[in-house]
Design an enzyme around this catalytic site. Sequence first.
Site, PDB file in Angstrom:
ATOM      1  N   LYS A  53      22.582 129.847  50.234  1.00 24.28           N
ATOM      2  CA  LYS A  53      22.597 130.478  48.909  1.00 24.28           C
ATOM      3  C   LYS A  53      23.772 131.462  48.821  1.00 24.28           C
ATOM      4  O   LYS A  53      24.479 131.508  47.812  1.00 24.28           O
ATOM      5  CB  LYS A  53      21.263 131.209  48.659  1.00 24.28           C
ATOM      6  CG  LYS A  53      20.103 130.250  48.459  1.00 24.28           C
ATOM      7  CD  LYS A  53      18.730 130.928  48.458  1.00 24.28           C
ATOM      8  CE  LYS A  53      17.629 129.869  48.381  1.00 24.28           C
ATOM      9  NZ  LYS A  53      16.272 130.393  48.404  1.00 24.28           N
ATOM     10  N   GLN A  97      13.140 135.831  49.844  1.00 32.16           N
ATOM     11  CA  GLN A  97      12.933 134.509  50.450  1.00 32.16           C
ATOM     12  C   GLN A  97      11.531 134.402  51.050  1.00 32.16           C
ATOM     13  O   GLN A  97      11.097 135.285  51.800  1.00 32.16           O
ATOM     14  CB  GLN A  97      14.005 134.286  51.541  1.00 32.16           C
ATOM     15  CG  GLN A  97      13.972 132.918  52.190  1.00 32.16           C
ATOM     16  CD  GLN A  97      14.426 131.792  51.257  1.00 32.16           C
ATOM     17  OE1 GLN A  97      15.125 132.010  50.275  1.00 32.16           O
ATOM     18  NE2 GLN A  97      14.034 130.568  51.571  1.00 32.16           N
ATOM     19  N   ASP A 120      14.236 133.178  40.564  1.00 32.61           N
ATOM     20  CA  ASP A 120      13.369 132.131  41.113  1.00 32.61           C
ATOM     21  C   ASP A 120      12.438 131.572  40.035  1.00 32.61           C
ATOM     22  O   ASP A 120      11.887 130.477  40.206  1.00 32.61           O
ATOM     23  CB  ASP A 120      12.478 132.724  42.219  1.00 32.61           C
ATOM     24  CG  ASP A 120      12.989 132.451  43.634  1.00 32.61           C
ATOM     25  OD1 ASP A 120      13.646 131.417  43.827  1.00 32.61           O
ATOM     26  OD2 ASP A 120      12.710 133.272  44.520  1.00 32.61           O
TER      27      ASP A 120
END
Length: 295
Positions: A53, A97, A120
Amino acid sequence: MPAELIDGTAIAARIRGEVSAEVATLKATGVVPKLTVVLIGDDPASAVYVAGKARACIEVGMEEDTIRLPASTSQHELMELLDRLNGDSSVHGILVQSPFPRQIEPGAVIRRIDPAKDVDGFHPVNVGKLFAGDRDGFVPCTPAGIQQLLRQSNVTTHGLHCVVVGRSNIVGKPMAALMLQDAPTANCTVTICHRYTRDLGSFTRCADILITAVGRPGLITADMIKPGAAVLDVGITRIPDATRKSGTRLVGDVDFEAARQVAGLITPVPGGVGPMTIAMLLRNTVRAAQRLAAA
Ligand code: GUN
């Protein structure tokens, strides 16, 4: 005739190119889109995902900051960090995460992130917007990426039966909500299957669009696929393979070689859905920066 392959790597590259152009436009106005990723503990797979990412952000000209916290981090410490990031106007996107260490309550973490920075798309406000058909929320990256694969492959989805196998909050549930919407590349009749579904094949065989996100290699065999269907495989599992130098290879939920002889369109693993997740994360982050800059 074998199914046409959906090239996720090429489609993701195109989206990254579009994001790069949007980043350049924002930068010209003095706004540098920035994603902050929080990584707690030392799970090796999470470290690899987070590094991917970070690299992708840099490649499109965005700023990226990975905050690494020890596995012993308390819920309170994490909440304080999220409050600080929520209040930092230079941060446009925040991603914590998962999986988290045991002492951290995932729901509390998701609820603490400012929905306007929740790239997200996991915050209840964004989940609610998706289900309500409100377009100004953030859609979770993997389902958004799958919808893009269908769009770029010119699949006319209206009225088709879309069967989603898997009911996770990250993929299955938002995927179903997305395909159900009254919107382009949606308007499907949607069925969600899960581990308690009886006679899974009786549902999958009716699918014009079959999306599987379970993580069980070989779950979907060729006889479970309707001839000509579009098959999108989110599963990604590393299995032993003595013929490979590494001794392993990645496979999806679908028995790929056999399924390819039945389906009309199919994603490979790797190189199908996977590359789209990061591309959509970049897109969500640039959207967050655009909206926050305009607010
Ligand atoms: N862990 C595995 N996939 C994801 C994801 O899409 N977002 C976050 N935050 N954690 C993950």
